[in-house]
Write an enzyme that holds these catalytic residues in place. Structure first.
Site, short mmCIF file in Angstrom:
data_model
loop_
_atom_site.label_atom_id
_atom_site.label_comp_id
_atom_site.label_asym_id
_atom_site.label_seq_id
_atom_site.Cartn_x
_atom_site.Cartn_y
_atom_site.Cartn_z
N ASP A 120 0.91 -1.14 0.00
CA ASP A 120 0.00 0.00 0.00
C ASP A 120 0.94 1.18 0.00
O ASP A 120 1.63 1.43 1.01
CB ASP A 120 -0.88 0.02 1.25
N HIS A 121 1.02 1.91 -1.10
CA HIS A 121 2.10 2.89 -1.20
C HIS A 121 1.99 4.01 -0.16
O HIS A 121 2.95 4.69 0.13
CB HIS A 121 2.26 3.43 -2.63
N LYS A 169 -12.28 12.65 -6.24
CA LYS A 169 -11.58 13.18 -7.41
C LYS A 169 -12.22 14.50 -7.81
O LYS A 169 -13.43 14.71 -7.57
CB LYS A 169 -11.72 12.22 -8.59
N HIS A 228 -5.72 2.82 1.37
CA HIS A 228 -4.99 3.96 1.91
C HIS A 228 -5.66 4.60 3.14
O HIS A 228 -5.02 4.88 4.15
CB HIS A 228 -4.81 5.04 0.85
N LYS A 234 5.03 6.40 2.58
CA LYS A 234 5.17 7.86 2.70
C LYS A 234 5.76 8.21 4.06
O LYS A 234 5.33 7.70 5.10
CB LYS A 234 3.81 8.55 2.54
N GLU A 287 -8.24 14.97 -4.07
CA GLU A 287 -7.41 15.04 -5.29
C GLU A 287 -8.05 16.00 -6.28
O GLU A 287 -9.27 15.95 -6.51
CB GLU A 287 -7.31 13.66 -5.93
C1 BG6 Z 1 -3.78 5.16 -6.01
C2 BG6 Z 1 -5.14 5.29 -6.62
O1 BG6 Z 1 -3.69 4.00 -5.24
O2 BG6 Z 1 -3.52 6.28 -5.18
C3 BG6 Z 1 -5.26 6.58 -7.40
O3 BG6 Z 1 -5.38 4.19 -7.49
C4 BG6 Z 1 -4.88 7.76 -6.54
O4 BG6 Z 1 -6.58 6.75 -7.88
C5 BG6 Z 1 -3.54 7.52 -5.87
O5 BG6 Z 1 -4.81 8.90 -7.38
C6 BG6 Z 1 -3.25 8.60 -4.86
O6 BG6 Z 1 -1.93 8.47 -4.42
P1 BG6 Z 1 -1.07 9.72 -3.98
O7 BG6 Z 1 0.23 9.16 -3.54
O8 BG6 Z 1 -0.98 10.61 -5.17
O9 BG6 Z 1 -1.84 10.37 -2.87
#
Ligand code: BG6
Length: 529
Positions: A212-213, A375, A275, A217, A251
């Site tokens: 989970d990226h 979004k 997230h 962070k 976003e």
């Molecule tokens: C991704 C989603 O996991 O995370 C995207 O699929 C989203 O839709 C993105 O824009 C947001 O990541 P960050 O790091 O830009 O907040």
């Protein structure tokens, strides 16, 4: 102080030191990592060029990669090592977080990059991959393998079976083998369980690293550091002092060219299930008994399990979805979601979700947690706002009015990373005037503008075998249970008028009503200079 911690935190500290101007600390950390090969399945995809190679290049540049390593791209398209390297170099010029790319460093790094042409379903291709690993002549490069599955989840089972059958993936050595997988990890509980079964058919759970990226962070990692290395805030971190918590991940972008994916996902699956619930669990979990991966993940799972289950009636009352129609974000015209490419003209997919969640445990009983993401909102910003209870009585009511802003603490996750404490202060002058003010800590001002990409941290942890920043099986399944209960509540019902919002606004009116019921309101992410 950080250097005393085990695993991930020690490396975090080492990375900071390595990147600090005086480079104290040398490259001791790099030496502790065993030689290994990183095999990227789906290597010709976007992720490799945009994220994985730039992250590995920076780790190499910062001397954080193992002394000896190889990267092998595995994909169907015909390419040679040389042509793939040229392609990756061009992509790096575009996507690197530091520019220009250092030619010498790249040349040294690129010598470790190889390409293996093969179809994911072809047994012979895996045999060829095995031979290639063998040809490196170092047993560690053949046995210590990080398999990065940058492919569709529907192909996980096939790849895991093939690497197992070709003796590349073993449960108990020699060496170590790990599987790194990306989101989306399923689209509901049943599909996530099926993926988990496929991944662990030939591997232990401890060999599986689910990404989970957000956990890569810096600011998200700092949540635990902030909570558990300071004494003043943690004692307020409970129902006695906290009135409510707001988590916003907004976003400015629309779905763009990802309409096809988004039609299957929607904001709940795309952002909340992963997230946002991750951020929530770090904010609200109990202190772990140690910083070991299992200890941290045990507490996160416990927290997710304490979220009060949502019945169909609760979903109607506590969850708001929304979809944008045509509007403008900061003056820039945007089409409506239903007009986006690969989106059905009568789609009911949500591009916005707001939630009120309750956590049934001693610490948080009765404290609402409000989450929202969407979004085409007016700002791109992620932040957590801890809203404290108001003062019991307003001493200055006669002079300043009966309303006083309550104290709040804002953890700004991105951009302009920082932490602010909001309180009231006297306006200088001879009359009694009160005004909200804030104390602000900014990462950039304090530590300089060093911000590694999330993938750098995550790849480093996977190479080191530290799973703290990855999602465990029970964690992903518990999060899906929550998302599924919400989807059940929506029951494919069409969106109503109150659920649409113009692109460039803060979501549908229903999201404001959700908070108004309890006398709360959304706080816009602060504009920080
Ligand atoms: C991704 C989603 O996991 O995370 C995207 O699929 C989203 O839709 C993105 O824009 C947001 O990541 P960050 O790091 O830009 O907040």
């Amino acid at each position: 102080m950080e250097l005393k911690f085990a695993g991930v935190w020690a490396k975090v500290a080492a990375m900071r030191i390595l990147n600090s101007p005086n480079k104290a600390g040398g490259n001791g950390d790099r030496k502790s990592l065993e030689a290994c090969s990183i095999v990227i399945f789906g290597a010709s995809g976007d992720l490799t060029a945009r994220k994985l190679i730039p992250a590995l290049y920076h780790l190499f540049k910062d001397k954080l990669m193992p002394e000896t390593f190889r990267v092998i791209g595995f994909a169907r398209r015909e390419k040679t090592d040389a042509s793939w390297r040229t392609e990756l170099r061009a992509a790096l010029d575009q996507f690197s977080r530091t520019k220009p790319v250092d030619g010498k460093v790249w040349a040294a790094f690129a010598e470790n990059i190889f390409y293996c042409v093969g179809d994911l379903t072809d047994k012979a291709a895996y045999a060829k991959l095995g031979k290639q690993l063998e040809s490196f002549g170092n047993p560690a490069l053949r046995d210590n393998l990080l398999f990065y599955l940058a492919i569709s989840p529907s192909q996980f089972g096939e790849v895991v079976e093939q690497v197992h059958c070709s003796q590349l993936l073993k449960r108990d050595g020699p060496g170590w083998q790990r599987l790194v997988v990306e989101k989306p990890f399923g689209h509901d509980l049943a599909s996530a369980e099926a993926l988990n079964r496929e991944l662990t058919r030939y591997a232990h759970e401890r060999q599986v690293f689910r990404i989970d990226h957000y956990l890569g962070k810096e600011t998200v990692q700092n949540i635990l550091m902030f909570r558990f290395s300071n004494s003043i805030f943690e004692r307020l971190w409970n129902r006695e002092s906290v009135d409510s918590v707001q988590i916003t991940v907004s976003e400015k972008i629309g779905v763009g060219d990802r309409g096809g994916y988004y039609e299957e996902a929607g904001a709940l699956r795309d952002m909340v299930q992963n997230h946002m619930l991750q951020v929530l669990s770090l904010i609200a979990m109990e202190p772990p008994v140690s910083l070991e991966a299992e200890a941290v993940r045990d507490e996160k799972v416990k927290l997710l399990k304490s979220i009060r289950p949502l019945s169909v009636e609760d979903v109607a009352k506590q969850i708001v979805r929304g979809q944008y129609f045509a509007g403008a974000v900061n003056g820039e015209p945007r089409p409506g979601y239903r007009q986006e490419v690969k989106v059905k003209p009568d789609s009911n997919v949500e591009t916005f979700v707001a939630l009120k969640l309750l956590i049934d445990n001693w610490r948080w009983s009765g404290v609402p947690f409000y989450l929202r993401t969407g979004k085409n909102l007016p700002q791109s910003a992620s932040e957590v706002r801890i809203q404290f209870r108001p003062t019991p009585n307003v001493l200055f009511a006669a002079q300043c009015g009966s309303h006083l802003d309550a104290n709040a603490l804002t953890l700004r996750l991105q951009p302009n990373e920082g932490i602010s404490l909001h309180f009231n202060g006297k306006v200088p002058g001879t009359t009694l005037g009160v005004r909200p003010v804030r104390m602000h800590f900014s990462y950039n001002a304090e530590f300089g503008a060093y911000t590694p990409e999330a993938y750098e941290r995550l790849l480093l942890e996977a190479i080191a075998g530290d799973a703290t920043l990855f999602i465990r099986r029970d964690e992903v399944e518990t999060a899906w249970k929550i998302a599924d209960s919400i989807r059940t509540g929506w029951e494919n019902k069409p969106l109503t008028n109150r659920e649409f919002y113009a692109a460039g606004t803060w979501g549908p009116i229903a999201a404001d009503d959700l908070l108004a019921q309890t006398g709360h309101e959304w706080h816009e992410p602060q504009v920080i200079n």
